[in-house]
Design a protein around this motif. Sequence first.
Motif, PDB file in Angstrom:
ATOM      1  N   LEU A 106       0.803  -1.264  -0.240  1.00 60.32           N
ATOM      2  CA  LEU A 106      -0.163   0.104   0.378  1.00 60.32           C
ATOM      3  C   LEU A 106       0.480   1.236  -0.016  1.00 60.32           C
ATOM      4  O   LEU A 106       2.080   1.256   0.544  1.00 60.32           O
ATOM      5  N   ALA A 107       0.719   2.459  -0.336  1.00 58.27           N
ATOM      6  CA  ALA A 107       0.680   3.724  -0.632  1.00 58.27           C
ATOM      7  C   ALA A 107       0.101   4.955   0.173  1.00 58.27           C
ATOM      8  O   ALA A 107      -0.928   4.675   0.037  1.00 58.27           O
ATOM      9  N   LYS A 157      -6.336   1.429  -7.938  1.00 58.65           N
ATOM     10  CA  LYS A 157      -7.283   1.042  -6.428  1.00 58.65           C
ATOM     11  C   LYS A 157      -7.140   1.580  -5.148  1.00 58.65           C
ATOM     12  O   LYS A 157      -6.272   1.941  -4.582  1.00 58.65           O
ATOM     13  N   GLN A 158      -8.248   1.762  -5.019  1.00 57.09           N
ATOM     14  CA  GLN A 158      -8.530   2.990  -3.702  1.00 57.09           C
ATOM     15  C   GLN A 158      -9.084   2.033  -2.214  1.00 57.09           C
ATOM     16  O   GLN A 158      -9.975   1.702  -2.627  1.00 57.09           O
ATOM     17  N   TYR A 159      -8.238   2.350  -1.002  1.00 58.96           N
ATOM     18  CA  TYR A 159      -8.938   1.543  -0.180  1.00 58.96           C
ATOM     19  C   TYR A 159      -9.565   2.723   0.903  1.00 58.96           C
ATOM     20  O   TYR A 159     -10.633   2.425   0.948  1.00 58.96           O
ATOM     21  N   ILE A 180      -5.303   9.867   2.214  1.00 55.46           N
ATOM     22  CA  ILE A 180      -5.809   8.281   1.291  1.00 55.46           C
ATOM     23  C   ILE A 180      -4.405   6.692   1.091  1.00 55.46           C
ATOM     24  O   ILE A 180      -3.694   7.406   1.094  1.00 55.46           O
ATOM     25  N   ILE A 181      -5.589   6.099   1.289  1.00 53.61           N
ATOM     26  CA  ILE A 181      -4.679   4.549   1.262  1.00 53.61           C
ATOM     27  C   ILE A 181      -5.230   4.142  -0.068  1.00 53.61           C
ATOM     28  O   ILE A 181      -5.812   3.695  -0.497  1.00 53.61           O
ATOM     29  N   MET A 182      -4.260   3.437  -0.335  1.00 51.08           N
ATOM     30  CA  MET A 182      -4.400   2.864  -2.318  1.00 51.08           C
ATOM     31  C   MET A 182      -2.998   1.605  -3.314  1.00 51.08           C
ATOM     32  O   MET A 182      -2.387   2.142  -1.491  1.00 51.08           O
ATOM     33  N   GLU A 183      -3.237   1.361  -3.467  1.00 49.63           N
ATOM     34  CA  GLU A 183      -2.632  -0.330  -3.864  1.00 49.63           C
ATOM     35  C   GLU A 183      -1.147   1.114  -3.801  1.00 49.63           C
ATOM     36  O   GLU A 183      -0.994   1.679  -5.191  1.00 49.63           O
ATOM     37  N   ASN A 184      -0.165   0.014  -3.653  1.00 50.96           N
ATOM     38  CA  ASN A 184       1.758   0.699  -4.112  1.00 50.96           C
ATOM     39  C   ASN A 184       1.093   0.200  -5.818  1.00 50.96           C
ATOM     40  O   ASN A 184       2.318  -1.123  -5.999  1.00 50.96           O
ATOM     41  N   LEU A 185       1.338   1.184  -6.766  1.00 52.62           N
ATOM     42  CA  LEU A 185       1.013   0.145  -8.194  1.00 52.62           C
ATOM     43  C   LEU A 185       2.566  -0.332  -8.574  1.00 52.62           C
ATOM     44  O   LEU A 185       2.991  -1.154  -9.296  1.00 52.62           O
ATOM     45  N   LYS A 186       4.662   0.237  -8.113  1.00 54.95           N
ATOM     46  CA  LYS A 186       5.142  -0.384  -8.661  1.00 54.95           C
ATOM     47  C   LYS A 186       4.965  -2.183  -7.405  1.00 54.95           C
ATOM     48  O   LYS A 186       6.251  -3.271  -8.514  1.00 54.95           O
ATOM     49  N   TYR A 187       4.404  -2.916  -7.132  1.00 53.16           N
ATOM     50  CA  TYR A 187       4.605  -3.891  -6.976  1.00 53.16           C
ATOM     51  C   TYR A 187       3.805  -4.460  -7.243  1.00 53.16           C
ATOM     52  O   TYR A 187       3.789  -6.087  -7.819  1.00 53.16           O
TER      53      TYR A 187
END
Length: 406
Positions: free
Chosen positions: A60-61, A111-113, A124-131
């Motif tokens: 997550l980011a 994707k936002q959580y 704002i908590i969202m997917e860490n796209l690098k992973y």
Amino acid sequence: MVSDSEITHLVKTSLENDEHLREIIVNIPRHSKVEGCIGEIIFVNANGIAENNERKYFELAVKYLRYDRKRIESAIYSTVIEFNMYNRVLPSLQMFLSENGLINELYFIPKQYECIVSNIENVIIMENLKYTGYKLHDKKKNMNMCHIKMVIQKYAKLHAVSFAFRKQKPELFQELTKVLVEKDTMKHAVIYCTEMRESTLNNLDTALKIFKENGDEGLHHLLRTAVPKHPCDVLWDILNTEEMKTALCHGDSWNNNYLFKYKKDDCTKPIGVKIIDWQLSGIRSPVCDLSYFLYSCGSQEELEKFDEILEFYYETFSSFLLKLGNNPQDLFTFADLKGHWKSYGLYGVISCLNSLKVQLSDQVPIASNCGDGSERIAIFDLPVSDMSLFYSRLKSVVSHYFSVIN
């Protein structure tokens, strides 16, 4: 700076509510906190037991901004805008698409959580796209046509669905976008953000100076004539133009707001893109997105294919509108698009004066927190490592704009 315990609590709460997990473990690696332009970004990994008793894992980011008297108002506006985009506007567009049998068409949005907004903080908590295999394009290099067309295609769909939504559900569209209009970050920044005004003026002066030094008297005259007053005041005029044919725009169309996915190690042909940072979103001419993007990310080689790019955009835009049950000839024609470029293309020219400085600098843009009535964001006026490249990119932009409008 936000503490580890605060981040852990936020992530746990988010995964409990959104993913219905229990026994959640949150790990914040060392050196995972990054100072962004207007706040912190913290990268974390977490896991927990799902309802089927299997353990799920997340990268997550967390974008975090705590308000205080030193935070500039423009920065606070931007977080409110992004909160509303992720929490209300974009989900509503996705639901509208689903109602029309179109699934995953806005897959280019991360994707936002969780979105949390209060009087003291915005999270704002969202997917860490690098992973998931996404990475930034080299900001010092122009994007090739494969990258350009991929982004243009996504903007065409975003603009088209907003046209269709407003046509079919006008009252709901107005209610959803009310905050974007009332707290338009760009409108506020171009007038009240001291550092943006100073930097944009300095960057215009740099452009005029470099044209004169290289004997481009014609471009110097054209740019000076097109921007006869403070460039931020010209942006203000553009943003306040009464225009009926507007769309929901991303608004922040420079290199680092696109993450691309590639097949194996071939970085010339992306197979996916995610568009991030929606703080500057607003209701504007589609050309505000398009001109800002093309002028910031394209070089002369790409701009020479302008007609092809514009036709590709409109073909995607119009076919998507038809899928949504609207006739593009009733809402926004190809002639409208070309006319808008003449009316609003200058927005992209002025915007790229700042974005090119950032993209061609070795330094990282960081926001400063200044209080006592002084609003400053020291992110635009950065030293350029290769002035010849800056001149070349700038010349291609200005030459192209005036070739289009004339």
